[in-house]
Design an enzyme around this catalytic site. Structure first.
Site, PDB file in Angstrom:
ATOM      1  NE  ARG A 270      31.848  46.443  34.493  1.00  0.00           N
ATOM      2  CZ  ARG A 270      31.577  45.400  33.717  1.00  0.00           C
ATOM      3  NH1 ARG A 270      32.405  44.374  33.661  1.00  0.00           N
ATOM      4  NH2 ARG A 270      30.481  45.370  32.995  1.00  0.00           N
ATOM      5  CG  HIS A 271      28.832  44.099  38.598  1.00  0.00           C
ATOM      6  ND1 HIS A 271      29.332  43.913  37.344  1.00  0.00           N
ATOM      7  CD2 HIS A 271      27.914  45.081  38.503  1.00  0.00           C
ATOM      8  CE1 HIS A 271      28.723  44.754  36.505  1.00  0.00           C
ATOM      9  NE2 HIS A 271      27.862  45.476  37.187  1.00  0.00           N
TER      10      HIS A 271
ATOM     11  CD  GLU B  94      24.713  45.313  40.098  1.00  0.00           C
ATOM     12  OE1 GLU B  94      24.245  44.845  39.038  1.00  0.00           O
ATOM     13  OE2 GLU B  94      25.044  46.487  40.258  1.00  0.00           O
TER      14      GLU B  94
ATOM     15  CB  SER C  50      26.319  57.393  37.723  1.00  0.00           C
ATOM     16  OG  SER C  50      26.564  56.320  36.910  1.00  0.00           O
TER      17      SER C  50
ATOM     18  CD  GLU D 248      28.966  53.545  35.768  1.00  0.00           C
ATOM     19  OE1 GLU D 248      28.392  52.874  34.902  1.00  0.00           O
ATOM     20  OE2 GLU D 248      28.478  53.770  36.890  1.00  0.00           O
TER      21      GLU D 248
ATOM     22  NE  ARG E 227      32.131  49.000  39.433  1.00  0.00           N
ATOM     23  CZ  ARG E 227      31.110  49.131  38.610  1.00  0.00           C
ATOM     24  NH1 ARG E 227      31.017  50.185  37.826  1.00  0.00           N
ATOM     25  NH2 ARG E 227      30.174  48.210  38.579  1.00  0.00           N
TER      26      ARG E 227
ATOM     27  NE  ARG F 187      23.051  50.198  43.571  1.00  0.00           N
ATOM     28  CZ  ARG F 187      23.572  51.063  42.691  1.00  0.00           C
ATOM     29  NH1 ARG F 187      23.884  50.658  41.477  1.00  0.00           N
ATOM     30  NH2 ARG F 187      23.760  52.317  43.030  1.00  0.00           N
TER      31      ARG F 187
HETATM   32  P1  AMO Z   1      25.154  54.166  39.921  1.00  0.00           P
HETATM   33  O1  AMO Z   1      24.122  53.122  40.063  1.00  0.00           O
HETATM   34  O2  AMO Z   1      25.753  54.335  38.567  1.00  0.00           O
HETATM   35  O3  AMO Z   1      24.558  55.610  40.307  1.00  0.00           O
HETATM   36  O4  AMO Z   1      26.316  53.924  40.950  1.00  0.00           O
HETATM   37  C1  AMO Z   1      27.331  54.875  41.170  1.00  0.00           C
HETATM   38  C2  AMO Z   1      28.693  54.235  41.224  1.00  0.00           C
HETATM   39  O5  AMO Z   1      28.707  53.214  42.210  1.00  0.00           O
HETATM   40  C3  AMO Z   1      29.549  52.149  41.817  1.00  0.00           C
HETATM   41  N1  AMO Z   1      28.779  50.904  41.725  1.00  0.00           N
HETATM   42  C4  AMO Z   1      29.273  49.694  42.045  1.00  0.00           C
HETATM   43  N2  AMO Z   1      30.470  49.289  42.500  1.00  0.00           N
HETATM   44  C5  AMO Z   1      30.650  47.975  42.735  1.00  0.00           C
HETATM   45  N3  AMO Z   1      29.702  47.038  42.540  1.00  0.00           N
HETATM   46  C6  AMO Z   1      28.469  47.389  42.079  1.00  0.00           C
HETATM   47  N4  AMO Z   1      27.531  46.452  41.924  1.00  0.00           N
HETATM   48  C7  AMO Z   1      28.203  48.772  41.809  1.00  0.00           C
HETATM   49  N5  AMO Z   1      27.135  49.461  41.368  1.00  0.00           N
HETATM   50  C8  AMO Z   1      27.504  50.755  41.314  1.00  0.00           C
HETATM   51  C9  AMO Z   1      30.123  52.514  40.477  1.00  0.00           C
HETATM   52  C10 AMO Z   1      29.115  53.511  39.959  1.00  0.00           C
HETATM   53  O6  AMO Z   1      29.674  54.386  39.016  1.00  0.00           O
HETATM   54  N6  AMO Z   1      22.364  57.496  42.517  1.00  0.00           N
HETATM   55  C11 AMO Z   1      23.355  57.342  41.456  1.00  0.00           C
HETATM   56  C12 AMO Z   1      24.489  58.308  41.628  1.00  0.00           C
HETATM   57  C13 AMO Z   1      24.115  59.746  41.426  1.00  0.00           C
HETATM   58  O7  AMO Z   1      23.561  60.071  40.355  1.00  0.00           O
HETATM   59  O8  AMO Z   1      24.383  60.549  42.336  1.00  0.00           O
HETATM   60  C14 AMO Z   1      23.868  55.911  41.453  1.00  0.00           C
HETATM   61  O9  AMO Z   1      23.773  55.180  42.396  1.00  0.00           O
HETATM   62  O10 AMO Z   1      31.382  53.089  40.687  1.00  0.00           O
END
Ligand code: AMO
Length: 427
Positions: free
Chosen positions: A218-219, A212, A353, A350, A401, A210
């Site tokens: 947490r990212h 981001e 998801s 979180e 996480r 990502r």
């Molecule tokens: P989502 O984008 O919420 O959902 O990501 C799912 C989980 O991935 C982790 N996560 C991260 N951890 C660390 N750094 C980040 N930048 C980051 N982004 C996400 C989190 C988050 O809850 N396709 C959907 C999932 C699904 O519906 O099956 C998805 O990617 O723990």
């Protein structure tokens, strides 16, 4: 034959052993020397006496963190703190460490996170840091065991892809011969295609990327995602799989590692299912009662999540998220402004998801338009919906996480071996 330090307690007094590891500390008194030797299972005192050793002089100048092999006799009547020591007979020096060390391995004062990450190979020699990844490994083993028992197939989908799944902006572009490609944000589209292929239940453990903009505790820009997808189930059943998988893995790991975890300051509690559930709307009402001013469709800020964490403490689900806040593939509820979706929170963060997905081709097409997406980019995905697609649901769980939160770490970088963030691309 090498003996691991943690296995010494099983051996008889007087046993002849060879142990291998890092020189953690040395103390010298002329013709006598004490070495604290460390391997990945613990530490042991080696007592070296000049008149009892073949090559004492080589040992005398040994630097901290050098790697040695020591052959000697196990003394279980030692007056040392552990009640056990090795009386050295022969030493082999395998690798000399330079001085000074860029980062102390047993220093009491802890270095700042940047210095630690810049010298991650040394930082990970600290037993409490190694333990994070031993814990993660056991946890993942438990999740795999659970998924396997439930007849999920572990799959591997491409990480170089042609389309975004989780929103267009957070993509890393890569040159792919004469085309543009991207690093995959999630295996979402592929796990759904496999449902159309009749795999029935799939899971994947792999990297997700990502771009981001947020550089928070947490990212990450690359994280490990545990993804699952199953046919003929709804969001409720997906939530059950999730809480069962996590509690099985956590409880098994606590059983195996409790004393080591406690000794290193990690307090991981066993879990009970089901986890509490609250709808987005109820959570919003609660937060507004606590003085926030949220409207339907607003995301929960870190402050809001802290307030919810005080109420729930531990794992809890927030369900029924507004359609505008969820990706195009999320199935609407009977009231179309909300979705059959959920987040799993651990305290104020979180960790997962998930949702039931749209399986109706027409509904999917409408959603592309609603979300302003170019359907041409999704042709390979859409095709799988035209020729027999079962209803299905799934989730994505962020491993970094999860581990961060279970162990009470302050930063997700600590539960990632070599983190990638806005400013860090090395080591
Ligand atoms: P989502 O984008 O919420 O959902 O990501 C799912 C989980 O991935 C982790 N996560 C991260 N951890 C660390 N750094 C980040 N930048 C980051 N982004 C996400 C989190 C988050 O809850 N396709 C959907 C999932 C699904 O519906 O099956 C998805 O990617 O723990």
């Amino acid at each position: 034959m090498r003996t691991y330090i943690s296995d010494l307690k099983e051996l008889d007094d007087g046993a002849q052993v060879t142990i291998k590891g890092w020189v953690q500390e040395t103390r010298k008194i002329k013709n006598l020397m004490f070495i604290i030797l460390r391997d990945n299972t613990g530490t042991i005192q080696v007592t070296a006496k000049k008149d009892k050793m073949n090559n004492y002089d080589q040992l005398y100048d040994i630097t901290r963190e050098s790697v040695i092999s020591i052959y000697g006799t196990l003394n279980k009547k030692s007056i040392s703190k552990a009640g056990m020591e090795i009386l050295g007979i022969e030493i082999e020096i395998l690798s000399i460490a330079e001085t000074p060390l860029p980062l102390g391995v047993i220093d009491r004062v802890s270095a700042d996170l940047d210095t630690r990450l810049n010298n991650r190979f040394l930082d990970l020699r600290k037993p409490e840091n190694l333990l994070i990844f031993q814990f993660e490994s056991q946890l993942l083993f438990g999740i795999r065991e659970f998924m396997n028992r439930e007849n999920f197939i572990e799959v591997h989908t491409p990480k170089i892809v042609a389309a975004a799944t989780e929103g267009g902006a957070d993509l890393f572009k890569v040159e792919y011969f004469e085309k543009n490609a991207y690093l995959n944000q999630s295996p979402q589209l592929y796990k759904e295609i496999l449902i159309s292929s009749g795999f029935d239940k799939v899971f994947e453990v792999g990297p997700a990327f990502r771009a981001e903009k947020e550089n928070t505790v947490r990212h990450l820009n690359e994280f490990t995602s545990i993804d699952m997808e199953a046919a003929f189930i709804d969001d409720k059943k997906a939530m059950e799989y999730l809480e069962e998988a996590i509690s099985y893995a956590v409880n098994r790991t606590v059983d195996l590692m409790q004393s080591r975890l406690e000794k290193n300051g990690y307090n991981v509690k066993k879990l009970e299912t089901p986890f509490p559930r609250i709808t987005y709307e109820k959570a919003m009402e609660y937060l507004n009662k606590k003085g926030l001013k949220l409207n339907f469709g607003d995301d929960f800020s870190p402050e809001a999540n802290k307030i919810l964490a005080e109420k729930f403490l531990g794992f809890y689900f927030i369900t029924g998220w507004p359609a505008d806040m969820r990706p195009f593939y999320t199935h609407p509820d009977t009231n179309p402004s909300i979705t059959k979706s959920f987040d799993l929170q651990l305290n104020d963060i979180e960790v997962t998801s998930g949702a039931q997905r749209i399986h109706n081709y027409k509904m999917l097409e409408d959603n592309f338009i609603k979300k302003g997406l170019n359907k041409n980019n999704f042709e390979f995905y859409e095709k799988a919906f035209k020729y027999g697609m079962p209803p299905h649901a799934g989730w994505g769980l962020g491993l970094d996480r999860l581990v961060m939160n279970l162990l009470g770490l302050n930063n997700v970088r600590e539960s990632t071996l070599f983190p990638r963030d806005r400013t860090r691309l090395s080591p």
